[in-house]
Design a protein around this motif. Structure first.
Motif, short mmCIF file in Angstrom:
data_model
loop_
_atom_site.label_atom_id
_atom_site.label_comp_id
_atom_site.label_asym_id
_atom_site.label_seq_id
_atom_site.Cartn_x
_atom_site.Cartn_y
_atom_site.Cartn_z
N ASN A 61 58.24 -20.58 36.24
CA ASN A 61 59.56 -21.12 35.89
C ASN A 61 59.43 -22.52 35.29
OD1 ASN A 61 60.89 -18.89 36.80
ND2 ASN A 61 61.09 -19.68 38.88
N MET A 62 60.24 -22.77 34.26
CA MET A 62 60.23 -24.08 33.63
C MET A 62 60.74 -25.11 34.64
SD MET A 62 61.95 -25.34 30.07
CE MET A 62 63.64 -25.06 30.48
N ILE A 63 60.02 -26.23 34.72
CA ILE A 63 60.46 -27.32 35.58
C ILE A 63 60.38 -28.62 34.79
CG2 ILE A 63 59.84 -26.33 37.85
CD1 ILE A 63 57.20 -27.95 37.65
N ALA A 64 61.13 -29.63 35.23
CA ALA A 64 61.04 -30.94 34.59
C ALA A 64 59.76 -31.59 35.07
CB ALA A 64 62.26 -31.77 34.93
N ILE A 65 58.83 -31.78 34.17
CA ILE A 65 57.54 -32.42 34.50
C ILE A 65 57.57 -33.86 34.00
CG2 ILE A 65 55.06 -32.38 34.07
CD1 ILE A 65 55.32 -29.29 33.82
N SER A 66 57.94 -34.05 32.73
CA SER A 66 57.99 -35.40 32.16
C SER A 66 59.07 -36.22 32.85
CB SER A 66 58.38 -35.34 30.68
OG SER A 66 57.55 -34.48 29.98
N GLY A 67 58.78 -37.51 33.07
CA GLY A 67 59.83 -38.44 33.47
C GLY A 67 60.69 -38.77 32.26
N PRO A 68 61.80 -39.50 32.46
CA PRO A 68 62.74 -39.76 31.36
C PRO A 68 62.10 -40.43 30.15
CG PRO A 68 63.53 -40.73 33.43
CD PRO A 68 62.24 -40.03 33.75
N GLU A 69 61.19 -41.37 30.38
CA GLU A 69 60.61 -42.09 29.24
C GLU A 69 59.73 -41.16 28.40
OE1 GLU A 69 60.44 -43.08 32.39
OE2 GLU A 69 61.40 -45.05 32.54
N ALA A 70 58.92 -40.32 29.09
CA ALA A 70 58.07 -39.38 28.35
C ALA A 70 58.91 -38.30 27.67
CB ALA A 70 57.05 -38.75 29.30
N PHE A 71 60.03 -37.98 28.29
CA PHE A 71 60.95 -37.02 27.70
C PHE A 71 61.45 -37.56 26.35
CE2 PHE A 71 64.97 -34.59 27.64
CZ PHE A 71 64.48 -33.34 27.99
N ILE A 72 61.77 -38.84 26.32
CA ILE A 72 62.21 -39.46 25.06
C ILE A 72 61.09 -39.40 24.03
CG2 ILE A 72 62.79 -41.70 24.02
CD1 ILE A 72 64.53 -42.20 26.49
N MET A 73 59.86 -39.65 24.49
CA MET A 73 58.73 -39.56 23.56
C MET A 73 58.67 -38.16 22.94
SD MET A 73 54.69 -39.46 24.35
CE MET A 73 54.85 -37.86 25.11
N THR A 74 58.83 -37.13 23.77
CA THR A 74 58.77 -35.76 23.25
C THR A 74 59.84 -35.55 22.18
OG1 THR A 74 57.87 -34.91 25.29
CG2 THR A 74 58.99 -33.32 23.90
N HIS A 75 61.03 -36.10 22.43
CA HIS A 75 62.09 -35.90 21.44
C HIS A 75 61.86 -36.76 20.19
CE1 HIS A 75 65.03 -33.12 23.36
NE2 HIS A 75 64.13 -33.30 24.31
N MET A 76 61.19 -37.91 20.35
CA MET A 76 60.81 -38.67 19.14
C MET A 76 59.78 -37.88 18.34
SD MET A 76 60.72 -42.53 20.72
CE MET A 76 60.20 -43.45 19.28
N LEU A 77 58.88 -37.22 19.05
CA LEU A 77 57.90 -36.38 18.35
C LEU A 77 58.60 -35.25 17.62
CD1 LEU A 77 55.00 -36.16 20.95
CD2 LEU A 77 54.90 -37.19 18.67
N ARG A 78 59.59 -34.64 18.29
CA ARG A 78 60.33 -33.57 17.61
C ARG A 78 60.96 -34.10 16.32
NH1 ARG A 78 63.54 -30.07 22.29
NH2 ARG A 78 61.69 -29.20 23.31
N ALA A 79 61.51 -35.32 16.41
CA ALA A 79 62.21 -35.88 15.25
C ALA A 79 61.27 -36.24 14.11
CB ALA A 79 63.00 -37.12 15.66
N THR A 80 59.98 -36.37 14.41
CA THR A 80 59.06 -36.85 13.37
C THR A 80 58.22 -35.74 12.74
OG1 THR A 80 57.55 -37.44 15.15
CG2 THR A 80 58.80 -39.22 14.18
N HIS A 81 58.43 -34.52 13.18
CA HIS A 81 57.65 -33.41 12.59
C HIS A 81 58.58 -32.45 11.85
CE1 HIS A 81 54.70 -35.02 15.41
NE2 HIS A 81 53.77 -34.40 14.70
N ASP A 82 58.07 -31.88 10.78
CA ASP A 82 58.87 -30.89 10.03
C ASP A 82 59.13 -29.65 10.88
OD1 ASP A 82 58.92 -32.40 7.74
OD2 ASP A 82 57.29 -31.31 6.73
N GLY A 83 58.12 -29.23 11.64
CA GLY A 83 58.25 -27.98 12.40
C GLY A 83 57.87 -28.16 13.86
N ILE A 84 58.44 -27.33 14.73
CA ILE A 84 58.04 -27.30 16.15
C ILE A 84 57.67 -25.86 16.48
CG2 ILE A 84 60.48 -27.12 16.89
CD1 ILE A 84 59.60 -28.62 19.46
N LEU A 85 56.44 -25.66 16.92
CA LEU A 85 55.91 -24.31 17.07
C LEU A 85 55.69 -23.96 18.54
CD1 LEU A 85 53.13 -22.72 14.92
CD2 LEU A 85 52.93 -22.68 17.42
#
Ligand SMILES: NC(=O)C1=CN([C@@H]2O[C@H](COP(=O)(O)OP(=O)(O)OC[C@H]3O[C@@H](n4cnc5c(N)ncnc54)[C@H](OP(=O)(O)O)[C@@H]3O)[C@@H](O)[C@H]2O)C=CC1
Ligand SMILES: Nc1nc(O)c(N)c(N[C@@H]2O[C@H](COP(=O)(O)O)[C@@H](O)[C@H]2O)n1
Length: 276
Positions: A61-85
């Motif tokens: 089951n999916m669980i929240a692993i990243s804390g809030p700051e790392a979660f933001i990093m993941t979303h910044m990464l999403r925003a900086t790539h053309d594709g998410i695979l």
């Protein structure tokens, strides 16, 4: 998100820039815009894991692993790539949206603040799904906030000449999905990446999961990952899906790459960038 907060600046300087990923949302153009004239997109492989190497909780089951700051990093990464695979297993298991949703963290209250401003920067979802097994009811196909996915499939494995699969393929296209046929898609990651570059114009791809797909991208020969970013959260879950490829980052570093560790909130972040 017109100006970088201190947290975003830290993430940009300690994680994105060392990986060669520019982040400038004030211009409205967040994407990795380097066009290397290469035949493959730049590939960033990233995930979050616990101290016992789990990428999900008991029963997968999916669980929240990243804390809030790392979660933001993941979303910044999403925003900086053309594709998410992701692999089809992740879609079946997690039913992800794969959108960019985080603007920033209100640090004193520990709250995540959602933003619509970055919606235009949603990366293009790409699902590795050789047998065309994507559930038609998943968010990626039905949810209005999600971009419709590109589905990389193998015409032979999917048996698209069979009536049921052909009908499904038609329905997916009608729903807005794009089907990208790649022979031997399950095993030929170079072929997959080439197709995404030549047929889809992808210049950069963030590989987010799940276990099987991450292991394939990490161990592909010749290598395909340009950067690897791992969030390690200070907890054990004692069960769940285990990510355990046979890789020695120190040896990989010696052979031309660089490893660096930093922290975001309570999480440790490992960054590896392939040697230039
Ligand atoms: N913590 C984190 O950061 C993340 C955790 N996860 C977790 O990962 C788990 C899902 O992992 P898993 O079940 O392995 O699913 P995956 O998402 O890795 O999908 C696996 C499927 O993808 C297809 N596939 C296509 N190409 C490849 C390839 N080159 N290598 C491997 N698979 C390929 C295969 O389909 P076929 O069998 O039809 O050939 C395979 O069964 C969930 O528990 C999820 O919560 C997921 C994402 C991120
Ligand atoms: N970086 C990261 N940290 C965690 O703690 C996670 N659980 C995940 N999971 C990944 O995010 C996907 C869900 O995406 P949406 O929030 O629905 O957009 C999930 O499928 C995993 O890939 N990642």
């Amino acid at each position: 998100m017109t100006e970088s907060s201190p947290l975003q600046t830290t993430i940009r300087k300690t994680i994105l820039e060392p990986c060669g990923i520019p982040f400038d949302c004030s211009s409205g153009a967040c994407k990795h815009d380097e066009d290397r004239n290469g035949s493959l997109p730049l590939v960033t492989v990233t995930w979050a894991q616990t101290l016992d190497g789990r990428v999900s909780g008991p029963n997968g089951n999916m669980i929240a692993i990243s804390g809030p700051e790392a979660f933001i990093m993941t979303h910044m990464l999403r925003a900086t790539h053309d594709g998410i695979l992701v692999g089809v297993g992740t879609v079946k298991n997690d039913n992800p949206r794969l959108t960019v949703r985080i603007a920033d963290l209100v640090v004193d209250r520990g709250e995540l603040v959602l933003s619509d401003l970055v919606a235009a920067n949603h990366p293009q979802p790409i699902v590795l799904d050789p047998r065309l097994a994507l559930p038609e009811t998943c968010h990626l196909v039905t949810n209005q906030t999600c971009r419709r996915p590109w589905i990389v499939f193998d015409p032979k494995a999917a048996n698209v000449s069979a009536a049921a699969v052909a009908e499904k393929a038609k329905r997916l296209v009608t729903a807005g999905c794009k089907l990208i046929p790649v022979a031997n898609a399950r095993h030929d990651l170079h072929g997959v990446l080439r197709a995404l570059r030549t047929q889809g114009g992808m210049r950069s791809i963030m590989v987010e999961g799940g276990r099987a797909v991450l292991e394939s991208f990490l161990t592909a020969q010749p290598p395909v990952a340009n950067a690897v970013i791992i969030t390690v959260a200070p907890r054990f879950v004692g069960g769940g899906v285990h990510l355990s490829p046979s890789i020695d980052w120190t040896r990989t570093a010696q052979s031309g790459g660089r490893v660096a560790w930093s922290s975001l909130g309570d999480d440790a972040i490992m960054v590896w960038r392939r040697g230039q």
